[in-house]
Scaffold this motif. Sequence first.
Motif, PDB file in Angstrom:
ATOM      1  N   PHE A 169      -7.372 -10.309   9.126  1.00  0.00           N
ATOM      2  CA  PHE A 169      -7.734 -10.303   7.711  1.00  0.00           C
ATOM      3  C   PHE A 169      -7.474 -11.660   7.065  1.00  0.00           C
ATOM      4  CE2 PHE A 169      -7.221  -5.427   6.860  1.00  0.00           C
ATOM      5  CZ  PHE A 169      -8.162  -5.163   7.827  1.00  0.00           C
ATOM      6  N   SER A 170      -6.430 -12.352   7.500  1.00  0.00           N
ATOM      7  CA  SER A 170      -6.135 -13.677   6.944  1.00  0.00           C
ATOM      8  C   SER A 170      -7.294 -14.642   7.116  1.00  0.00           C
ATOM      9  CB  SER A 170      -4.894 -14.271   7.620  1.00  0.00           C
ATOM     10  OG  SER A 170      -3.730 -13.583   7.241  1.00  0.00           O
ATOM     11  N   ARG A 171      -8.023 -14.497   8.220  1.00  0.00           N
ATOM     12  CA  ARG A 171      -9.117 -15.410   8.496  1.00  0.00           C
ATOM     13  C   ARG A 171     -10.310 -15.169   7.572  1.00  0.00           C
ATOM     14  NH1 ARG A 171      -5.833 -15.959  12.514  1.00  0.00           N
ATOM     15  NH2 ARG A 171      -6.165 -17.395  14.246  1.00  0.00           N
ATOM     16  N   SER A 172     -10.419 -13.982   7.035  1.00  0.00           N
ATOM     17  CA  SER A 172     -11.450 -13.702   6.038  1.00  0.00           C
ATOM     18  C   SER A 172     -10.976 -14.055   4.632  1.00  0.00           C
ATOM     19  CB  SER A 172     -11.845 -12.220   6.087  1.00  0.00           C
ATOM     20  OG  SER A 172     -12.536 -11.909   7.279  1.00  0.00           O
ATOM     21  N   MET A 186       0.846  -1.189   0.000  1.00  0.00           N
ATOM     22  CA  MET A 186       0.000   0.000   0.000  1.00  0.00           C
ATOM     23  C   MET A 186       0.880   1.237   0.000  1.00  0.00           C
ATOM     24  SD  MET A 186      -2.744   1.164   2.912  1.00  0.00           S
ATOM     25  CE  MET A 186      -3.717  -0.313   2.679  1.00  0.00           C
ATOM     26  N   ASP A 187       0.643   2.134  -0.925  1.00  0.00           N
ATOM     27  CA  ASP A 187       1.433   3.350  -0.990  1.00  0.00           C
ATOM     28  C   ASP A 187       1.031   4.305   0.120  1.00  0.00           C
ATOM     29  OD1 ASP A 187       2.726   2.470  -3.248  1.00  0.00           O
ATOM     30  OD2 ASP A 187       1.241   3.343  -4.602  1.00  0.00           O
ATOM     31  N   LEU A 241      -3.456  -6.795  -0.115  1.00  0.00           N
ATOM     32  CA  LEU A 241      -2.602  -6.342   0.981  1.00  0.00           C
ATOM     33  C   LEU A 241      -2.286  -7.488   1.927  1.00  0.00           C
ATOM     34  CD1 LEU A 241      -1.403  -3.738   2.461  1.00  0.00           C
ATOM     35  CD2 LEU A 241      -3.461  -3.892   3.887  1.00  0.00           C
ATOM     36  N   THR A 242      -3.278  -8.329   2.198  1.00  0.00           N
ATOM     37  CA  THR A 242      -3.074  -9.463   3.096  1.00  0.00           C
ATOM     38  C   THR A 242      -2.074 -10.445   2.512  1.00  0.00           C
ATOM     39  OG1 THR A 242      -5.327  -9.196   3.941  1.00  0.00           O
ATOM     40  CG2 THR A 242      -4.243 -11.306   4.357  1.00  0.00           C
ATOM     41  N   ALA A 243      -2.172 -10.701   1.224  1.00  0.00           N
ATOM     42  CA  ALA A 243      -1.211 -11.588   0.570  1.00  0.00           C
ATOM     43  C   ALA A 243       0.196 -11.004   0.623  1.00  0.00           C
ATOM     44  CB  ALA A 243      -1.631 -11.845  -0.875  1.00  0.00           C
ATOM     45  N   ALA A 264       3.460 -12.620   2.727  1.00  0.00           N
ATOM     46  CA  ALA A 264       4.734 -12.898   2.044  1.00  0.00           C
ATOM     47  C   ALA A 264       5.892 -12.097   2.625  1.00  0.00           C
ATOM     48  CB  ALA A 264       4.588 -12.600   0.556  1.00  0.00           C
ATOM     49  N   GLY A 265       5.636 -11.320   3.678  1.00  0.00           N
ATOM     50  CA  GLY A 265       6.694 -10.547   4.318  1.00  0.00           C
ATOM     51  C   GLY A 265       6.934  -9.190   3.693  1.00  0.00           C
ATOM     52  N   GLY A 266       6.019  -8.742   2.847  1.00  0.00           N
ATOM     53  CA  GLY A 266       6.242  -7.512   2.111  1.00  0.00           C
ATOM     54  C   GLY A 266       5.926  -6.225   2.849  1.00  0.00           C
ATOM     55  N   LEU A 267       5.428  -6.331   4.078  1.00  0.00           N
ATOM     56  CA  LEU A 267       5.100  -5.129   4.843  1.00  0.00           C
ATOM     57  C   LEU A 267       5.920  -5.042   6.129  1.00  0.00           C
ATOM     58  CD1 LEU A 267       1.193  -5.086   4.476  1.00  0.00           C
ATOM     59  CD2 LEU A 267       2.916  -3.945   3.057  1.00  0.00           C
TER      60      LEU A 267
END
Length: 222
Positions: A83-86, A1-2, A54-56, A60-63
């Motif tokens: 969010f992962s649970r949704s 996210m920018d 964003l959750t993906a 993946a460690g991107g945030l």
Amino acid sequence: MDEKPGGKPWQEVLAFWFPEGRALDIDADAHKAHWFWRMRGGAHDDVIRRFADLTATAAAGGLASWESDPEGRLALVVVLDQFSRSVWQGSARAFAQDKAALALTMEGLSNGHYTALPTPWFKVVYGLPLGHCEGADHLARLDLLIRLREEIAAEAPEDLQPIYRSLVRQARDVRRVIKAFGRHPHRNRVLGRLSTPEEEAYLERGDFPHLRAFNGRDGGKD
């Protein structure tokens, strides 16, 4: 996210997940409704629509850069733990981020990020991985969670204290489940685990702490 002008990249997550904002004079009934929305799946469709990518990225460690700020760390906990649970509901991947979320919480408890959070609702959500992540130290983490929630309830505005005392009871209920079974039995089917006869009886009753969210008692989203 920018990052948005004048803001931080995680602000959209916090503004969405905490519609009550930061004002401690929130109406108790409105606050209870926000908790019910968070903990009983009311946000499910919007999470998928707005935050699936964003959750993906977070998974993946991107945030990882968010971890340097107390509220950025909180937002990352929200993404990985909630969010992962949704986004991956009904699959083992829904729980695959629990260890990463727990690591964020534990580090934030030791580096001052947790104590820097300004509201009791921020602190409760920050602590969720302590109860959600299965593991050998689960009971000890639940003891810590109960202590933290007791502190939150004691420090919350007086008219909100019944809500936070209910969350203390919910954590104690979860502890009883983990003490009995060593894991969250309601995840067994999704994770491909065989249930013991005792777990089968528990599942048949359907009286899960995480599904009691403010239905006269307590609850949460596990």
